[in-house]
Design a protein around this motif. Structure first.
Motif, PDB file in Angstrom:
ATOM      1  N   UNK A  87       0.844  -1.195   0.000  1.00  0.00           N
ATOM      2  CA  UNK A  87       0.000   0.000   0.000  1.00  0.00           C
ATOM      3  C   UNK A  87       0.873   1.237   0.000  1.00  0.00           C
ATOM      4  N   UNK A  88       0.292   2.369  -0.375  1.00  0.00           N
ATOM      5  CA  UNK A  88       1.110   3.573  -0.530  1.00  0.00           C
ATOM      6  C   UNK A  88       1.637   4.054   0.823  1.00  0.00           C
ATOM      7  N   UNK A  89       0.907   3.756   1.905  1.00  0.00           N
ATOM      8  CA  UNK A  89       1.430   3.997   3.253  1.00  0.00           C
ATOM      9  C   UNK A  89       1.215   2.740   4.084  1.00  0.00           C
ATOM     10  N   UNK A  90       2.262   2.278   4.726  1.00  0.00           N
ATOM     11  CA  UNK A  90       2.132   1.158   5.663  1.00  0.00           C
ATOM     12  C   UNK A  90       2.621   1.641   7.020  1.00  0.00           C
ATOM     13  N   UNK A  91       1.872   1.334   8.051  1.00  0.00           N
ATOM     14  CA  UNK A  91       2.150   1.917   9.360  1.00  0.00           C
ATOM     15  C   UNK A  91       2.245   0.856  10.448  1.00  0.00           C
ATOM     16  N   UNK A  92       3.073   1.123  11.434  1.00  0.00           N
ATOM     17  CA  UNK A  92       3.150   0.289  12.620  1.00  0.00           C
ATOM     18  C   UNK A  92       2.828   1.171  13.825  1.00  0.00           C
ATOM     19  N   UNK A 108       3.143  14.261   6.881  1.00  0.00           N
ATOM     20  CA  UNK A 108       4.408  13.653   6.441  1.00  0.00           C
ATOM     21  C   UNK A 108       5.501  14.704   6.237  1.00  0.00           C
ATOM     22  N   UNK A 164       1.141   3.538  -8.580  1.00  0.00           N
ATOM     23  CA  UNK A 164       2.520   3.237  -8.204  1.00  0.00           C
ATOM     24  C   UNK A 164       3.510   4.008  -9.056  1.00  0.00           C
ATOM     25  N   UNK A 169       3.520   8.263  -5.389  1.00  0.00           N
ATOM     26  CA  UNK A 169       2.714   7.310  -4.642  1.00  0.00           C
ATOM     27  C   UNK A 169       2.431   7.884  -3.267  1.00  0.00           C
ATOM     28  N   UNK A 193      15.192   1.864   2.738  1.00  0.00           N
ATOM     29  CA  UNK A 193      14.377   2.882   3.418  1.00  0.00           C
ATOM     30  C   UNK A 193      15.199   4.154   3.499  1.00  0.00           C
ATOM     31  N   UNK A 209       5.499  10.836  15.166  1.00  0.00           N
ATOM     32  CA  UNK A 209       5.605   9.695  14.247  1.00  0.00           C
ATOM     33  C   UNK A 209       6.909   9.810  13.467  1.00  0.00           C
ATOM     34  N   UNK A 230       8.588   8.991   9.832  1.00  0.00           N
ATOM     35  CA  UNK A 230       8.108   8.801   8.465  1.00  0.00           C
ATOM     36  C   UNK A 230       9.289   8.644   7.511  1.00  0.00           C
ATOM     37  N   UNK A 269      10.094   3.574   1.548  1.00  0.00           N
ATOM     38  CA  UNK A 269      10.710   2.279   1.246  1.00  0.00           C
ATOM     39  C   UNK A 269      10.562   1.982  -0.242  1.00  0.00           C
ATOM     40  N   UNK A 320       9.048   1.528  -7.212  1.00  0.00           N
ATOM     41  CA  UNK A 320       8.310   2.687  -6.723  1.00  0.00           C
ATOM     42  C   UNK A 320       8.703   2.864  -5.250  1.00  0.00           C
ATOM     43  N   UNK A 321       8.144   3.851  -4.601  1.00  0.00           N
ATOM     44  CA  UNK A 321       8.401   3.996  -3.174  1.00  0.00           C
ATOM     45  C   UNK A 321       7.080   4.050  -2.429  1.00  0.00           C
ATOM     46  N   UNK A 322       7.042   3.384  -1.280  1.00  0.00           N
ATOM     47  CA  UNK A 322       5.860   3.544  -0.439  1.00  0.00           C
ATOM     48  C   UNK A 322       6.276   4.242   0.853  1.00  0.00           C
ATOM     49  N   UNK A 323       5.331   4.826   1.519  1.00  0.00           N
ATOM     50  CA  UNK A 323       5.616   5.514   2.769  1.00  0.00           C
ATOM     51  C   UNK A 323       5.547   4.513   3.915  1.00  0.00           C
ATOM     52  N   UNK A 324       6.490   4.664   4.836  1.00  0.00           N
ATOM     53  CA  UNK A 324       6.521   3.813   6.016  1.00  0.00           C
ATOM     54  C   UNK A 324       6.399   4.731   7.236  1.00  0.00           C
ATOM     55  N   UNK A 325       5.468   4.396   8.104  1.00  0.00           N
ATOM     56  CA  UNK A 325       5.236   5.228   9.291  1.00  0.00           C
ATOM     57  C   UNK A 325       5.354   4.359  10.538  1.00  0.00           C
ATOM     58  N   UNK A 326       6.193   4.776  11.457  1.00  0.00           N
ATOM     59  CA  UNK A 326       6.329   4.074  12.724  1.00  0.00           C
ATOM     60  C   UNK A 326       5.827   4.966  13.853  1.00  0.00           C
TER      61      UNK A 326
END
Lengths: 426, 426
Positions: A370-375, A387, A399, A403, B107, B117, B119, B122, B413-419
Motif C-alpha cells: 500500500x502507498x502507506x504502511x504503518x506500525x 508527512x 505506483x 505514490x 528505506x 511519528x 516517516x 521504502x 516505486x516507493x511507499x511511505x513507512x510510518x512508525x
C-alpha cells in the motif's frame, strides 16, 4: 476575459489549444524563474487576495445565489462559500508555500564515473499541469501555488458552479504574477463552463504533461479512462487496521478509535478493522462500547458477532469505502490471514498493524503493498502535511511516478546532468 | 507449453488473462523474496544457459531457417542469431545483475515529525512488468534479469520470428527460478505469436503495472496510443551539440566528431550540430574534413554552406533522427538562438553544450529541457551503463516516473513507512 469574450468561446477545441500553447510558452518562463521571483509572485498573490476581499465575496455571492436557485445540495453550497476565513486560509496557504524549499534545480547523486565524466540528477518542473476539481474555490489558490512553486505552468478547471469566484481569484493570480514580472499565462483558468473543455484538456499531450483530478471517484475514473496524458489519480481509500495478538491493547484501542472516528468523510479513515482471534475477546467489547458512544454502526463477520453486537458484514462490506460512521470488523487467525485480506480488499492507500512484535511489524511493512504502511500509528496520519511535505496536491493510489501524498516533488521530474572536460566515448 | 498446447490458444483473451493472473500472484512471491534468493535465481539461470548451449543454438537455428525462408532482411537475421558469444554475453549480463545492489527495501529519508511519528520511504517493486520487444532473443534474458532483481514479475513478448529461441531461453529461466525455489510464473513468455496478445497485454491494468516497449518508433507509438497501462517509452533521439563562442575548439572538435561518428544507428548520436557564428569559420572547415573522411553527409543552413561544402538543410532535416551518417548543421547567433532551436526541435533525449563559460554552461543545463543535458561531453555518454546504473531497461523520453536511462530503480516505486508508538491524530 469577460462574459462578452466568453460568449465568443464557440470553438472549445481552438480555445483549449490556445490555452495550451500559452501554457507551454509560459512553462519556459516559470521554469527559468528564480526561487525569489516565484516566492515574490506567491506573496503578491496573497496581497492581491487581501486587497480584494470585497470583490471576492461579492463574486462568490453570485455563485452561491445561482447554486441555491439551481437547487444545489446545502453541503455543496457550503463547500462553495468563500468566507473571510476562507480568504484568510488561502492567504496563509500561499505564505506557507512561499516558505517551502524550492524543489527545482536541486542536483543530487553527483559522482564521477570511471570514464571521468561527472553524472548527477537535477530536479526540474514537469512543464504544464492540468488540474480538474469540483466546487471548492480555494482549490484554485492551492493548486496554483503548488504549480507555481514547483516551476510549472497550470491550467485550472474548477466547477462550473464556482466560475465567478474562480474568475475573481484568477484576477488576483494575474495581479501577483505581474508584480513578480511573470506572464499571467503561468496560471490560466478555463473560462468556459462547456464540459467539452475537460475532454480537450486531458487529450493535449503536446501542451499538457500531467493531469491531477481532485474530486469524487466518478470524476477521477472518467478522466483516467479518457486521458491521453498521464494522470496522478486517487481512487478509493479502503484502509485497514490489524490488531495483532502481540499488540499493546491500549495502543490498539486508541489507534482503532482514532482511525475510524477522528473524521469520517476522509480517505485515510479506517474502513475495516482486523483483529487476531487471540485478543478479539479482550479488545472488541471495549472498542464496541467506544464506537457505540460515537454512533458508529458496526458490521462484523461471524466470529465478531459472537463477541459483540454488530450487523452482518457481507462480501460487499469488505470492498466498500464507507466515508461514514460505519465500520466492518473481521476476526482473523493471525498475520497471514490479515495480509491476505488486505491484499484482496485494500485499495492500497493506507494500512496499519498494531503490534509489539518486531518480526511481524517487519513482515507487515514489507508484504503489504500500500502507498502507506504503518506500525502502531493511526491511518489518519497519511497526509502530506503530517508527512512534512508542507503541502499536498493529492494522494496517489498509483505506483507510477508519485505514490501516496503528493507534494511539490510530485510535480517535478529529474533530468540527468553530465559534466566533462572534452570527454568522448571510446 | 509445447506446440500442441499452443494450438489450443484459440482464445487469446483468456490465455492472456491467465498469464496476467499468474503474474499478479507470482509478483507477491518475488516481491517477498530476499536479495539472496533473487541472486541465486539469476546465477542459476546463467548456469542453465551454460548447460543448454546446444539446445539454445539448435532452437535458434529453427528461427534462423524460418527467417531466411520468409525472406527477412539480412540485418534482421543477424540480430536474431544466438551465437556462442551471444550466450556468453547473456551469462555475463546475468552475473552482472546479480552483483548489483538490490534496490528493493531501501528505506530513506526516515525522520521524526513534530507529532512524534517517524516517516520514511521504502523502495518497492512495481508489481508486474510487461515487456514487448523485437527480434533480438538476448533481450529476453536482459529484461527477465532486470525485472527479477527489482522484485517484479514479468510477462515478455518477443518477436514472433524468435519464438523457438525464446522458448528455449524460457526453459532456462524456469530452471533457474526452480533452483531458487521461486514459482516459474515469475517470468512468463507469451507463447502464442498471435498479434492480438499484445493488444491484451497492454490493456490489463488489473494484472500489469507498466509496459516497456523496446523497438522501433512505430511499435512504441502504437503501443503508447492503445495502452491502458502506463508505458515507459522511448521515442526519437534527436540530439544536439552546441559549440559556443567560448568553447575550447579542440574539445569541440573531439565531441562533435565523437557524438556523430562513434556509432550511427543509436539514439544518443548527434543529429544536429549548432555552431556560434563567432567560431564557425574556425571550427567548421576542420570538422567538415573529418566528417568527409568518415563518409558523413553534411546538410547545412545558408551560413554553414558559406563556410563548408554541404547540401541544403530543409525544415524537415532539423526534425529528423537520421540514425545514419548524415548531419545537419546550423550556424547560430549565440546561446539564445541555440536554446530556441533545441527547444523547438530536440526530442528531449540528450543535448550538449561545449563551452568554457561558466554562466552559459549553467544556463544551458537549466534551460534545456532534455532527459540528459551535458557540458563538454559527448552525447554518446547518455546510457545506463555509462551513468553507472549497472544495467538499462531502456531510455525514457517521458518526464513522468522515469526519465533518461532507466535501470533497476525505474522498475520500482516507493511507499511511505510510518512508525509510531500508539500515535493518533489530534
Amino acid at each position: 476575459m469577460d462574459l462578452r469574450v466568453m460568449a465568443e468561446v464557440v470553438n472549445v477545441k481552438e480555445y483549449m489549444a490556445e490555452l495550451g500553447r500559452n501554457a507551454r510558452k509560459a512553462s519556459r518562463a516559470i521554469a527559468a524563474a528564480s526561487t525569489g521571483v516565484k516566492n515574490k509572485a506567491l506573496l503578491a498573490i496573497a496581497d492581491a487576495l487581501d486587497n480584494n476581499r470585497i470583490t471576492l465575496v461579492a463574486e462568490n455571492q453570485k455563485d452561491l445565489a445561482a447554486a441555491k436557485a439551481n437547487g444545489l445540495e446545502p453541503a455543496m453550497v457550503d463547500r462553495l462559500a468563500v468566507k473571510p476565513a476562507t480568504i484568510d486560509a488561502m492567504i496563509e496557504g500561499l505564505r506557507q508555500v512561499a516558505a517551502l524549499p524550492d524543489p527545482c534545480g536541486a542536483i543530487t547523486d553527483m559522482s564521477y564515473r570511471p570514464t571521468g565524466i561527472q553524472v548527477g540528477k537535477m530536479r526540474v518542473p514537469l512543464g504544464v499541469v492540468g488540474i480538474i476539481y469540483e466546487s471548492r474555490p480555494n482549490v484554485t489558490i492551492d493548486a496554483a501555488s503548488l504549480c507555481l512553486k514547483s516551476g510549472n505552468a497550470a491550467i485550472l478547471r474548477g466547477g462550473s458552479e464556482s466560475i465567478n469566484s474562480n474568475r475573481a481569484i484568477a484576477a488576483c493570480l494575474a495581479e501577483g504574477l505581474k508584480v513578480a514580472g511573470l506572464p499571467n499565462t503561468v496560471v490560466q483558468i478555463i473560462e468556459t463552463t462547456d464540459r467539452a473543455a475537460v475532454g480537450e484538456l486531458i487529450a493535449m499531450p503536446e501542451f499538457v504533461d500531467v493531469i491531477v483530478p481532485r474530486g469524487g471517484k466518478g470524476l477521477i475514473e472518467r478522466i483516467s479512462k479518457d486521458a491521453k496524458v498521464p494522470v496522478i489519480k486517487h481512487l478509493d481509500g479502503i484502509c485497514h487496521v490489524f490488531i495483532d495478538s502481540k499488540a499493546d491493547l491500549d495502543k490498539a484501542f486508541d489507534i482503532a478509535l482514532n482511525a475510524k472516528t477522528h473524521r469520517y468523510g476522509v480517505c485515510n479513515a479506517m474502513e475495516t478493522l482486523l483483529v487476531d482471534e487471540q485478543v478479539a475477546a479482550q479488545i472488541l467489547p471495549r472498542l464496541a462500547a467506544a464506537y457505540a458512544e460515537k454512533g458508529v454502526e458496526l458490521r462484523g463477520d461471524e466470529k465478531t458477532r459472537a463477541l459483540i453486537q454488530a450487523n452482518e458484514a457481507t462480501e460487499e462490506d469488505w470492498a466498500t469505502e464507507y466515508l461514514a460512521p460505519v465500520l466492518s470488523i473481521k476476526v482473523v487467525s493471525g498475520l497471514d490471514e490479515a495480509i491476505d485480506h488486505i491484499t484482496r480488499y485494500s485499495s492500497q492507500h493506507t494500512d496499519a498493524i498494531v503490534t509489539e512484535d518486531f518480526t511481524r511489524a517487519r513482515r507487515f511493512i514489507t508484504e503489504v503493498d500500500s502507498s502507506s504502511v504503518m506500525v502502531n500509528a493511526s491511518t489518519r496520519f497519511a497526509d502530506g502535511f503530517e508527512y512534512g511535505l508542507g503541502a499536498e496536491i493529492g494522494i496517489s493510489t498509483d505506483k507510477i511516478h508519485a505514490r501516496g501524498p503528493v507534494g511539490l516533488e510530485g510535480l517535478t521530474s529529474q533530468k540527468w546532468v553530465v559534466f566533462g572536460d572534452g570527454h568522448v566515448r571510446v
